[in-house]
Scaffold this active site. Structure first.
Site, PDB file in Angstrom:
ATOM      1  N   LYS A 153       0.824  -1.211   0.000  1.00 40.49           N
ATOM      2  CA  LYS A 153       0.000   0.000   0.000  1.00 40.49           C
ATOM      3  C   LYS A 153       0.855   1.258   0.000  1.00 40.49           C
ATOM      4  O   LYS A 153       0.590   2.210  -0.758  1.00 40.49           O
ATOM      5  CB  LYS A 153      -0.904  -0.018   1.227  1.00 40.49           C
ATOM      6  CG  LYS A 153      -1.466   1.323   1.679  1.00 40.49           C
ATOM      7  CD  LYS A 153      -2.139   1.172   3.024  1.00 40.49           C
ATOM      8  CE  LYS A 153      -2.680   2.493   3.537  1.00 40.49           C
ATOM      9  NZ  LYS A 153      -1.617   3.428   3.964  1.00 40.49           N
ATOM     10  N   ASN A 154       1.898   1.269   0.832  1.00 43.63           N
ATOM     11  CA  ASN A 154       2.717   2.470   0.966  1.00 43.63           C
ATOM     12  C   ASN A 154       3.605   2.725  -0.243  1.00 43.63           C
ATOM     13  O   ASN A 154       4.193   3.805  -0.358  1.00 43.63           O
ATOM     14  CB  ASN A 154       3.575   2.369   2.227  1.00 43.63           C
ATOM     15  CG  ASN A 154       2.745   2.463   3.491  1.00 43.63           C
ATOM     16  OD1 ASN A 154       1.689   3.073   3.506  1.00 43.63           O
ATOM     17  ND2 ASN A 154       3.214   1.833   4.557  1.00 43.63           N
ATOM     18  N   MET A 171       7.156   7.798  17.153  1.00 47.88           N
ATOM     19  CA  MET A 171       6.804   8.582  15.971  1.00 47.88           C
ATOM     20  C   MET A 171       5.427   9.233  16.044  1.00 47.88           C
ATOM     21  O   MET A 171       5.226  10.321  15.523  1.00 47.88           O
ATOM     22  CB  MET A 171       6.932   7.716  14.722  1.00 47.88           C
ATOM     23  CG  MET A 171       8.338   7.122  14.573  1.00 47.88           C
ATOM     24  SD  MET A 171       8.621   6.236  13.042  1.00 47.88           S
ATOM     25  CE  MET A 171       8.692   7.614  11.888  1.00 47.88           C
ATOM     26  N   ARG A 177      -4.632  10.176   3.559  1.00 50.50           N
ATOM     27  CA  ARG A 177      -3.467  11.005   3.864  1.00 50.50           C
ATOM     28  C   ARG A 177      -2.663  11.321   2.602  1.00 50.50           C
ATOM     29  O   ARG A 177      -2.146  12.425   2.432  1.00 50.50           O
ATOM     30  CB  ARG A 177      -2.601  10.248   4.886  1.00 50.50           C
ATOM     31  CG  ARG A 177      -1.191  10.790   5.086  1.00 50.50           C
ATOM     32  CD  ARG A 177      -1.191  12.075   5.848  1.00 50.50           C
ATOM     33  NE  ARG A 177       0.165  12.573   6.069  1.00 50.50           N
ATOM     34  CZ  ARG A 177       0.428  13.731   6.650  1.00 50.50           C
ATOM     35  NH1 ARG A 177      -0.556  14.497   7.070  1.00 50.50           N
ATOM     36  NH2 ARG A 177       1.662  14.137   6.807  1.00 50.50           N
ATOM     37  N   ASP A 206      -5.572   8.086   8.909  1.00 51.52           N
ATOM     38  CA  ASP A 206      -5.626   7.640  10.296  1.00 51.52           C
ATOM     39  C   ASP A 206      -5.293   8.762  11.265  1.00 51.52           C
ATOM     40  O   ASP A 206      -4.416   9.585  11.004  1.00 51.52           O
ATOM     41  CB  ASP A 206      -4.621   6.502  10.522  1.00 51.52           C
ATOM     42  CG  ASP A 206      -5.043   5.223   9.806  1.00 51.52           C
ATOM     43  OD1 ASP A 206      -6.251   5.073   9.555  1.00 51.52           O
ATOM     44  OD2 ASP A 206      -4.172   4.399   9.506  1.00 51.52           O
ATOM     45  N   ASP A 210       4.374   1.136  11.648  1.00 54.62           N
ATOM     46  CA  ASP A 210       3.157   0.427  11.241  1.00 54.62           C
ATOM     47  C   ASP A 210       3.070  -0.985  11.811  1.00 54.62           C
ATOM     48  O   ASP A 210       2.001  -1.595  11.770  1.00 54.62           O
ATOM     49  CB  ASP A 210       3.062   0.365   9.712  1.00 54.62           C
ATOM     50  CG  ASP A 210       2.608   1.680   9.098  1.00 54.62           C
ATOM     51  OD1 ASP A 210       2.177   2.568   9.856  1.00 54.62           O
ATOM     52  OD2 ASP A 210       2.684   1.824   7.866  1.00 54.62           O
TER      53      ASP A 210
END
Length: 432
Positions: free
Chosen positions: A22-23, A341, A94, A118, A319
């Site tokens: 996904k990223n 983070m 995002r 998120d 994540d």
């Protein structure tokens, strides 16, 4: 809204085919706007965030479609007819902000609304905006806010520019803008995660001049134009590790892959610290629970309580923090997690405590976990993609039935989750 109903206590067994990351897919979709030639992306994950990004590309005039049968996205941005992004699409994900670099480079302007996604803590845009200012862009605050190049001209090379944080999306955005800028950009303190490398590989394949991918310094020599092509999205190592954790806590066995690159070398140590060890063979990860060697948390060499913290690559990805906390509840011993983070990432542990987990929530960034905890079914709500996945893993090993509301938040990052898990032996169903 839909929900997941999970009956816990059934081991996972079988083979899981890891989808595209996904990223990586989202910035690669944005990068397709950098050329007026057709772009094809393969191994695209079939998730809600990808569909939202496809909708954004179409909203600016590109012709973008997702072939779900072949997991292939086809994009033709020969004409860009709009540079104002719709508010509803901006607020959906995002990564809507990743269109800034491509549209500034192609069209010299963009207006958009604050990106959604998120709610896991403050997610600054300063790194992006300061970088684009270094390339000559002008920022105008407002609702929507806007960026433009002087007189609609081209971006210029940023010269030597230090990013104020090693932001993944900031790095991706600035590299995309710099690829078509006039002159040289040397960015320091850049992110080097595998999905950033995947994007740089794509841009280089389109004709961009980029050196330093995989390090914290990137040099980009701007070119006049980029061409199209076909590019593969690398596998999602976050999902692979999450499925391994699910197999471990249910005392099952799993064959996961394919694995791209060396990302699992980074994950091997923190997983082993929680008692999860695996074999890597022919591009796949093989795990089998051994009842003679139950999950056990390693102490430090000195005998001190162990600690796992996240950070920029090659540290543990943020994540994965939520899933590893669940894994720790099923490993014998005591361990501290330090989430550096995002200040709201760990709030979901209240749900785990309600399910019987022995966790002390020290502050917004730290929790102490004692295992083994006997979890019991409960009714919870998924606050974000990764916490939702973690609660699903917890539900799989809990006694009784767990209901997880707001299943759509998990759909944003994991495809057909209930189908994939059911095929591995989980008792899970979706209800509206």
């Amino acid at each position: 809204m839909s929900k997941f109903i999970i009956e816990g206590g059934f081991p996972l067994h079988g083979r899981h085919q890891t989808p595209g990351n996904k990223n990586a897919a989202l910035p690669m979709l944005a990068a397709s706007l950098l050329t007026d030639e057709p772009v094809t992306l393969t191994n695209v994950p079939l998730i809600r965030d990808v569909r939202s990004m496809i909708a954004l590309l179409n909203a600016v005039g590109a012709r973008a479609e997702l072939d779900e049968r072949t997991r292939t996205a086809h994009i033709d941005a020969g004409r860009i007819t709009a540079t104002a992004l719709p508010q509803d699409l901006c607020e959906r994900i995002r990564t809507s902000f990743l269109l800034v670099g491509p549209l500034l480079a192609r069209c010299g302007q963009i207006s958009l609304y604050p990106p959604g996604g998120d709610v896991i803590g403050q997610r600054r845009l300063d790194t992006h905006i300061e970088g684009f200012r270094a390339m000559g862009a002008v920022y105008a605050d407002g609702h929507p806010f806007a960026l433009r190049t002087p007189a609609g001209g081209a971006l210029r090379g940023a010269g030597r520019h230090l990013l104020d944080e090693a932001s993944v999306t900031g790095t991706e955005n600035l590299v995309m803008g710099a690829a078509l800028a006039e002159g040289t950009s040397v960015f320091y303190n850049t992110a080097c995660e595998p999905h950033v490398q995947n994007l740089c590989q794509m841009l280089t394949g389109m004709g961009a001049q980029i050196s330093g991918a995989g390090t914290n310094q990137l040099q980009i020599e701007g070119v006049r134009s980029l061409h199209g092509g076909t590019f593969r999205v690398w596998g999602d190592y976050i999902e692979s590790a999450s499925y391994l954790a699910a197999a471990a806590v249910t005392h099952g066995s799993l064959d996961v892959g394919p694995v791209d690159g060396d990302e699992f070398d980074v994950l091997r140590r923190p997983l082993a610290r929680l008692g999860l060890t695996f074999r890597q063979e022919n591009g796949r990860i093989l795990y089998a629970y051994d009842p003679e060697k139950p999950l056990r948390i390693e102490t430090d060499i000195s005998g001190a309580i162990s600690k796992i913290d996240d950070g920029i690559w090659p540290a543990l990805p943020s994540d994965l923090m939520s899933v590893l906390i669940v894994l720790a509840t099923q490993s014998e011993g005591l361990i501290t997690f330090f989430e550096k983070m995002f200040e709201s990432r760990l709030y979901f542990v209240d749900h785990l405590i309600g399910m019987g987990a022995q966790i002390v929530h020290c502050d917004p960034h730290r929790v102490v976990v004692r295992g083994v905890s006997r979890l019991h079914g409960s009714t919870v709500s998924s606050p974000d993609i990764r916490a939702g996945m973690a609660m699903l893993v917890a539900a799989l090993c809990a006694d009784g039935v767990t209901t997880i509301n707001n299943a759509e938040s998990i759909d944003r990052g994991y495809e057909a989750f209930e189908v994939q898990l059911a095929a591995l032996g989980a008792h899970i169903r979706r209800e509206s």
